[in-house]
Design a protein around this motif. Structure first.
Motif, PDB file in Angstrom:
ATOM      1  N   SER A  39       0.237   3.579   2.297  1.00 27.32           N
ATOM      2  CA  SER A  39       0.589   3.836   3.649  1.00 27.32           C
ATOM      3  C   SER A  39       1.773   3.771   3.872  1.00 27.32           C
ATOM      4  O   SER A  39       2.665   3.918   4.689  1.00 27.32           O
ATOM      5  N   ALA A  40       2.362   1.573   3.062  1.00 35.35           N
ATOM      6  CA  ALA A  40       3.439   2.101   3.489  1.00 35.35           C
ATOM      7  C   ALA A  40       4.646   2.366   2.781  1.00 35.35           C
ATOM      8  O   ALA A  40       5.419   2.390   4.436  1.00 35.35           O
ATOM      9  N   GLU A  76       2.102  -4.275  10.422  1.00 36.77           N
ATOM     10  CA  GLU A  76       2.757  -5.724   9.337  1.00 36.77           C
ATOM     11  C   GLU A  76       4.353  -5.095   9.606  1.00 36.77           C
ATOM     12  O   GLU A  76       4.408  -6.208   8.711  1.00 36.77           O
ATOM     13  N   LEU A  77       4.733  -4.007   8.919  1.00 36.87           N
ATOM     14  CA  LEU A  77       6.828  -3.862   8.740  1.00 36.87           C
ATOM     15  C   LEU A  77       7.067  -4.238   9.520  1.00 36.87           C
ATOM     16  O   LEU A  77       7.660  -5.198   9.501  1.00 36.87           O
ATOM     17  N   VAL A  95      -4.314   3.511  10.968  1.00 33.41           N
ATOM     18  CA  VAL A  95      -4.195   3.046   8.989  1.00 33.41           C
ATOM     19  C   VAL A  95      -2.389   2.938  10.000  1.00 33.41           C
ATOM     20  O   VAL A  95      -1.455   1.915   9.746  1.00 33.41           O
ATOM     21  N   THR A 119       0.711  -1.108   0.173  1.00 36.07           N
ATOM     22  CA  THR A 119       0.017   0.050   0.067  1.00 36.07           C
ATOM     23  C   THR A 119       0.937   1.187   0.108  1.00 36.07           C
ATOM     24  O   THR A 119       1.897   1.351   0.542  1.00 36.07           O
ATOM     25  N   ILE A 136       4.907   5.436   4.882  1.00 41.80           N
ATOM     26  CA  ILE A 136       6.202   4.884   6.721  1.00 41.80           C
ATOM     27  C   ILE A 136       7.507   4.610   6.388  1.00 41.80           C
ATOM     28  O   ILE A 136       8.164   5.592   7.270  1.00 41.80           O
ATOM     29  N   ARG A 161       0.056  -0.672   9.700  1.00 42.19           N
ATOM     30  CA  ARG A 161       0.812  -0.188   8.920  1.00 42.19           C
ATOM     31  C   ARG A 161       2.632  -0.321   9.687  1.00 42.19           C
ATOM     32  O   ARG A 161       3.666  -1.722   9.481  1.00 42.19           O
TER      33      ARG A 161
END
Lengths: 158, 158
Positions: free
Chosen positions: A35-36, A70-71, A63, A33, A39, A67
């Motif tokens: 957003s990833a 997840e990262l 969000v 995404t 970030i 993210r």
DNA sequence: CCGTATCCTGATAGATACTG
DNA sequence: CAGTATCTATCAGGATACGG
């Protein structure tokens, strides 16, 4: 056994295994995404704290939280506990080696946007500290030659 | 007037204009989706026809059609009419200069995936035709120096 | 071969409110 | 400061069917 193929004109990797193993597609699954990417951009800029990530990347807290988690799960960021005097323990998010190795990809996207999407060459430039010149990415082979796109061919790995 | 700032530790571009004009974010608006990257990958591999894009990128026809149209609208691909003898006019999708200039970004993503997501270094390698060595991207300043991430600083453009 | 039209599902992400 | 909990709107994208 490996097999080579021209990069232009005649067609490239076919058959199931290539599509499945394509490392561009798999990289995009990790960085699925927008957003990833944002970030990560902030992490390169030196941001480490939750609220700063959310605000500076322009993301809502949920969000940003999703993210960041997840990262961290993917191993691109790590949560590092720290404690300021008189404060409770907090966590800083820092790039791992794996995450930091994405810098060339971010620079490549920025360089393209600077060239094609902004009339003034982009709002922020990366500068080589030693000589002051702008920094970008270049195609280069492992023997150190500069490579033009037309000079590349594909080789199948097994 | 320009202003420089350390790349690590102390923080980077702030204030409204930077977030709005950030060319990473704007590039991601053009290449918002996974499917856009995969369509571009296929274009680099030499794919030109609608059905081939859909099949080789693993996309449904509606998604392929939507992405191709957007990429044409953005100026990364162009529709080129052609006619084979005895056939009706068809259209080939080809990279424009603007689209072709994204190759380093694709190579950077592929290189990262090859290194971090695949045990065997990736299924497909890019090879320098002249010397046979693998091709990747490198951080480099305009004066030709190799640049380490720690040797970069940010400079505001206006 | 080259698409378009519809329908449907899940994921992305904003807004808001709340907790330690 | 550092998040979590809901709720909701929008969008990516697959499946299927259809038309030139």
């Amino acid at each position: 056994m490996s097999h080579t193929i021209e990069m232009t004109g005649v067609l490239a990797p076919r058959s199931a295994w290539t599509a499945d193993r394509c490392t561009i597609a798999r990289t995009l699954s990790v960085l699925s995404t927008r957003s990833a990417f944002l970030i990560l951009r902030e992490a390169f800029y030196g941001t480490t704290r939750f609220d700063d990530f959310a605000e500076r990347a322009g993301l809502s807290e949920p969000v940003a939280a999703a993210r960041l988690r997840e990262l961290v799960d993917e191993g691109l960021l790590e949560r590092e506990p720290y404690r300021e005097p008189g404060q409770r323990t907090r966590h800083a998010y820092r790039l791992t080696d794996k995450g930091a190795d994405l810098l060339p990809a971010l620079v490549a996207l920025m360089q393209w946007g600077d060239r094609w999407l902004d009339d003034d060459g982009g709002p922020v430039k990366l500068e080589h500290r030693d000589c002051g010149a702008n920094v970008g990415v270049a195609l280069r082979c492992e023997r150190g030659h500069d490579v033009e796109p037309a000079e590349m061919q594909l080789r199948y790995n097994r």
